[in-house]
Design a protein around this motif. Structure first.
Motif, short mmCIF file in Angstrom:
data_model
loop_
_atom_site.label_atom_id
_atom_site.label_comp_id
_atom_site.label_asym_id
_atom_site.label_seq_id
_atom_site.Cartn_x
_atom_site.Cartn_y
_atom_site.Cartn_z
N MET A 1 -5.36 -16.26 -9.42
CA MET A 1 -4.72 -16.18 -8.12
C MET A 1 -3.95 -14.86 -7.96
N ILE A 2 -3.03 -14.61 -8.89
CA ILE A 2 -2.19 -13.41 -8.81
C ILE A 2 -3.03 -12.15 -8.99
N THR A 3 -3.90 -12.17 -10.00
CA THR A 3 -4.73 -10.98 -10.24
C THR A 3 -5.70 -10.73 -9.09
N SER A 4 -6.10 -11.79 -8.40
CA SER A 4 -7.00 -11.62 -7.26
C SER A 4 -6.31 -10.86 -6.13
N ILE A 5 -5.04 -11.13 -5.93
CA ILE A 5 -4.27 -10.47 -4.87
C ILE A 5 -4.21 -8.97 -5.12
N PHE A 6 -4.06 -8.60 -6.39
CA PHE A 6 -3.89 -7.19 -6.75
C PHE A 6 -5.19 -6.53 -7.22
N SER A 7 -6.30 -7.21 -7.04
CA SER A 7 -7.58 -6.67 -7.52
C SER A 7 -8.05 -5.47 -6.70
N LYS A 8 -7.49 -5.30 -5.52
CA LYS A 8 -7.81 -4.14 -4.68
C LYS A 8 -6.53 -3.37 -4.41
N SER A 9 -6.69 -2.07 -4.22
CA SER A 9 -5.54 -1.22 -3.90
C SER A 9 -5.26 -1.29 -2.40
N LYS A 10 -4.20 -2.01 -2.04
CA LYS A 10 -3.86 -2.20 -0.63
C LYS A 10 -2.39 -1.88 -0.40
N PRO A 11 -2.04 -1.44 0.79
CA PRO A 11 -0.62 -1.17 1.10
C PRO A 11 0.27 -2.39 0.90
N ILE A 12 -0.29 -3.59 1.16
CA ILE A 12 0.50 -4.80 1.01
C ILE A 12 0.94 -5.01 -0.44
N ASN A 13 0.12 -4.55 -1.39
CA ASN A 13 0.48 -4.66 -2.80
C ASN A 13 1.75 -3.87 -3.09
N PHE A 14 1.78 -2.64 -2.58
CA PHE A 14 2.96 -1.79 -2.77
C PHE A 14 4.18 -2.43 -2.12
N ILE A 15 4.02 -2.97 -0.93
CA ILE A 15 5.13 -3.60 -0.21
C ILE A 15 5.67 -4.81 -0.98
N MET A 16 4.75 -5.61 -1.54
CA MET A 16 5.16 -6.80 -2.30
C MET A 16 5.95 -6.42 -3.54
N VAL A 17 5.45 -5.43 -4.29
CA VAL A 17 6.13 -5.01 -5.52
C VAL A 17 7.47 -4.36 -5.20
N ALA A 18 7.48 -3.48 -4.20
CA ALA A 18 8.73 -2.82 -3.80
C ALA A 18 9.75 -3.86 -3.34
N GLY A 19 9.29 -4.85 -2.58
CA GLY A 19 10.20 -5.91 -2.13
C GLY A 19 10.75 -6.71 -3.29
N PHE A 20 9.89 -6.99 -4.28
CA PHE A 20 10.32 -7.72 -5.48
C PHE A 20 11.38 -6.93 -6.25
N VAL A 21 11.17 -5.62 -6.39
CA VAL A 21 12.13 -4.76 -7.09
C VAL A 21 13.46 -4.72 -6.33
N ILE A 22 13.39 -4.67 -5.01
CA ILE A 22 14.61 -4.65 -4.19
C ILE A 22 15.41 -5.93 -4.39
N VAL A 23 14.72 -7.07 -4.37
CA VAL A 23 15.41 -8.35 -4.58
C VAL A 23 16.07 -8.39 -5.95
N LEU A 24 15.32 -7.97 -6.99
CA LEU A 24 15.89 -7.93 -8.34
C LEU A 24 17.11 -7.02 -8.40
N PHE A 25 17.00 -5.88 -7.73
CA PHE A 25 18.10 -4.91 -7.75
C PHE A 25 19.34 -5.50 -7.08
N VAL A 26 19.17 -6.13 -5.94
CA VAL A 26 20.31 -6.70 -5.22
C VAL A 26 20.99 -7.78 -6.07
N VAL A 27 20.19 -8.62 -6.71
CA VAL A 27 20.75 -9.68 -7.57
C VAL A 27 21.49 -9.08 -8.77
N SER A 28 20.90 -8.03 -9.35
CA SER A 28 21.49 -7.42 -10.56
C SER A 28 22.72 -6.56 -10.25
N ASN A 29 22.81 -6.05 -9.01
CA ASN A 29 23.90 -5.13 -8.66
C ASN A 29 24.69 -5.63 -7.45
N PHE A 30 24.75 -6.93 -7.28
CA PHE A 30 25.35 -7.52 -6.08
C PHE A 30 26.80 -7.07 -5.88
#
Length: 305
Positions: A1-30
């Motif tokens: 499931m997860i690997t299927s989402i990222f099996s192609k290079s798409k802008p949405i992949n970058f947005i998802m990862v960047a969003g995930f990093v932002i959430v982690l950052f906010v939680v870690s540096n709240f």
């Protein structure tokens, strides 16, 4: 499931990862994000750097054909931040890793045989810049030496050029210190602290994280080294540089003065490329999912303990 989402290079992949990093950052540096204006501004700069990592890694990979056209590398990169969110808290490590990635980008691009001297200068320059923020980043100069062996065996000028880049940073540092602090070199410019005390790792949470990290890393690294001879001749030196960068990153983590997981930040980029190369050739879909699921479940389980 997860690997299927990222099996192609798409802008949405970058947005998802960047969003995930932002959430982690906010939680870690709240607390820092919602402190006084000065602290919040400094913390926001760290956030920009953390998100820029995703763009930079994707750029390095696509520009140099280090993987097929997929999002496995940036996916792994984001998951590694999830495994060790502590890496998002330290500005010195974030900037040091940024400059190391700049250096690695220039070394990998040597495969084009264009502007070789400039690239060697830039690599030496950026490694030395990283050293100002985290002293043990200097070990990445070994990767510059490896690049010289591959790309400048009979050119003495190229051998000297990375050291000119290093000297340039030192001269700029001395000039800055003279103007601002009226001294040549401050003791804090190169804080050479190291530690081999691993008692902090003696917890179930760390043991789970390290088991997943090193099992995945060793498994994929062995495959990676074995697959290099089958790579395009032009690309082989670049893959060797990535492999050796991952080894240097482990060495830095071993002697890092702070032991809380953040010391592995230098491993994130090379390991992500290594993992991507592995995932894209594995035929068993379930086996791919196991690798990724472990990277997702490890931090969740460790938080519950």
């Amino acid at each position: 499931m997860i690997t299927s989402i990222f099996s192609k290079s798409k802008p949405i992949n970058f947005i998802m990862v960047a969003g995930f990093v932002i959430v982690l950052f906010v939680v870690s540096n709240f607390n820092q994000l919602f402190a006084d204006v000065t602290t919040a501004l400094k913390t926001s700069i760290k956030l920009v750097v953390a998100v820029f990592f995703v763009f930079l890694l994707d750029f390095i990979i696509s520009k140099n054909n280090l993987t097929k056209k997929n999002g496995y590398a940036i996916m792994t990169f984001g998951l590694l931040f999830g495994l060790f969110p502590e890496a998002l808290r330290y500005s010195d490590l974030l900037f040091a890793n940024l400059f190391v990635l700049f250096a690695l980008r220039r070394l990998i691009s040597l495969q084009t045989n264009l502007h070789t001297k400039k690239k060697f200068f830039d690599a030496g320059f950026w490694v030395m810049m990283a050293t100002l923020f985290h002293f043990w980043s200097v070990l990445f100069f070994a990767v510059v030496i490896v690049a010289l062996i591959y790309h400048s065996k009979n050119n003495l000028k190229n051998v000297i050029i990375p050291f000119v880049g290093v000297a340039t940073v030192i001269l700029l540092l001395v000039a800055y210190n003279i103007i601002v602090h009226d001294t040549y070199i401050k003791p804090t410019n190169f804080s050479r602290y190291a530690s081999v005390d691993y008692s902090v790792y003696n917890s179930v949470a760390f043991i789970i994280k390290f088991t997943v990290l090193f099992a995945s890393f060793l498994w994929t690294l062995i495959y990676f080294f074995r697959s290099i001879p089958d790579k395009n001749k032009k690309l082989k030196p670049s893959f060797f540089l990535i492999a050796w960068s991952s080894v240097i990153a482990i060495l830095i983590a071993i002697i890092a003065p702070v032991k809380n997981g953040s010391e592995f930040i230098f491993l994130f980029a090379p390991f992500s490329i290594i993992m991507a190369n592995y995932i894209e050739v594995v035929s068993e879909k379930w086996f791919k999912e196991v690798f990724i699921s472990l990277l997702i479940l490890a931090p969740i389980i460790s938080l519950m303990l």
